[in-house]
Write an enzyme that holds these catalytic residues in place. Sequence first.
Site, PDB file in Angstrom:
ATOM      1  N   PRO A 138       0.815  -1.221   0.000  1.00 24.30           N
ATOM      2  CA  PRO A 138       0.000   0.000   0.000  1.00 24.30           C
ATOM      3  C   PRO A 138       0.846   1.268   0.000  1.00 24.30           C
ATOM      4  CG  PRO A 138      -0.773  -1.549   1.673  1.00 24.30           C
ATOM      5  CD  PRO A 138       0.535  -2.070   1.173  1.00 24.30           C
ATOM      6  N   CYS A 139       0.363   2.262  -0.723  1.00 24.56           N
ATOM      7  CA  CYS A 139       0.980   3.597  -0.681  1.00 24.56           C
ATOM      8  C   CYS A 139       0.318   4.434   0.419  1.00 24.56           C
ATOM      9  CB  CYS A 139       0.819   4.296  -2.023  1.00 24.56           C
ATOM     10  SG  CYS A 139       1.696   3.491  -3.372  1.00 24.56           S
ATOM     11  N   MET A 140      -1.000   4.299   0.524  1.00 20.66           N
ATOM     12  CA  MET A 140      -1.721   4.976   1.610  1.00 20.66           C
ATOM     13  C   MET A 140      -1.629   4.097   2.850  1.00 20.66           C
ATOM     14  SD  MET A 140      -5.715   6.205   1.746  1.00 20.66           S
ATOM     15  CE  MET A 140      -6.408   4.544   1.998  1.00 20.66           C
ATOM     16  N   ARG A 159       2.991   6.932   2.260  1.00 21.26           N
ATOM     17  CA  ARG A 159       4.447   6.753   2.253  1.00 21.26           C
ATOM     18  C   ARG A 159       4.997   7.119   0.882  1.00 21.26           C
ATOM     19  NH1 ARG A 159       6.001   2.872  -0.973  1.00 21.26           N
ATOM     20  NH2 ARG A 159       4.423   1.377  -1.617  1.00 21.26           N
ATOM     21  N   SER A 160       4.193   6.861  -0.157  1.00 23.19           N
ATOM     22  CA  SER A 160       4.559   7.113  -1.551  1.00 23.19           C
ATOM     23  C   SER A 160       3.305   7.600  -2.258  1.00 23.19           C
ATOM     24  CB  SER A 160       5.070   5.817  -2.183  1.00 23.19           C
ATOM     25  OG  SER A 160       5.266   5.969  -3.573  1.00 23.19           O
TER      26      SER A 160
END
Length: 217
Positions: A138-140, A159-160
Site C-alpha cells: 500500500p501507498c496509503m 508513504r509514496s
Amino acid sequence: MEDKFEIGRIIRAKNISDAWYRGLNIIWNHGQVITDERGSQIREFMDLMVVIENPYTDRIPEDTAWNEERLEEYAKQLISGENAQDFEYTYGQRLRNWNEEVDQIEYVIEKLQESPTSRRATAVTWIPPVDTKVNEVPCMILDDFKIRDGKVHLTTLFRSHDFGGAYPANLYGLSKLLEYVAGRVGVEPGMITTVSISAHVYDHDWDMVENIVKGIN
C-alpha cells in the site's frame, strides 16, 4: 527548475482541484529527479502536507484523465472493501477487512460514536507479515478521523504518492469515505489533510505536468 534540495511544504487549498494544481507546481519546481527501486525516474518532493478546506466542491480537476464514472467506482471500492477485479489488495479491503479479521472503518465509527473527542479513530493498511514479503504494497498507510468543532476531519498519510496520476482519485475516494463516516456518526464532514512523504510525478507524466505548471504560472 531548482537543483537545491528542499524538504517540507504546507499547502492550504480551497478544494481538491486547487490542492492538485498547487501540489504539482511545488513538485515540478522544487522536486528532485531520482531513480526509484524499480528503475523508474520520478521528480520527487518530500514531506508535502496539503490541507483541503472544502473537499466537496471542484472535486475533479479539468486536466486529470479521471472522469466521474471511474472516480465513483474507485470510491465505491474504497468504502465497500470489495475486490471485484481480484487485485493483490485494495485499500478498501485493508480498511474493511484488515488481515481478514477487522473492519477498521466500523471501528472508527463506533469509536467516534462512543467518544466524540477520541484520538483513537485510526485505520491502517499496512500488514507487516504480508507487506514485508510482497512487491505490491500500500501507498496509503493511515487514515485518522477526529471530531473537532462539530465536524469530523480526516488526515491521511501516504508513504509514496503518485501525485500526477493518482492524487485526484485518492482524494475523490477519501472525500466519499469521509462523508460515509460522518453520515454514520451523525456529524458534518470537515477538512481533509494529506501528508505525502514522497510526493512525486513519474517521467511518463512529465510533459503533462510541465504544460499544467506553465499554465498555472
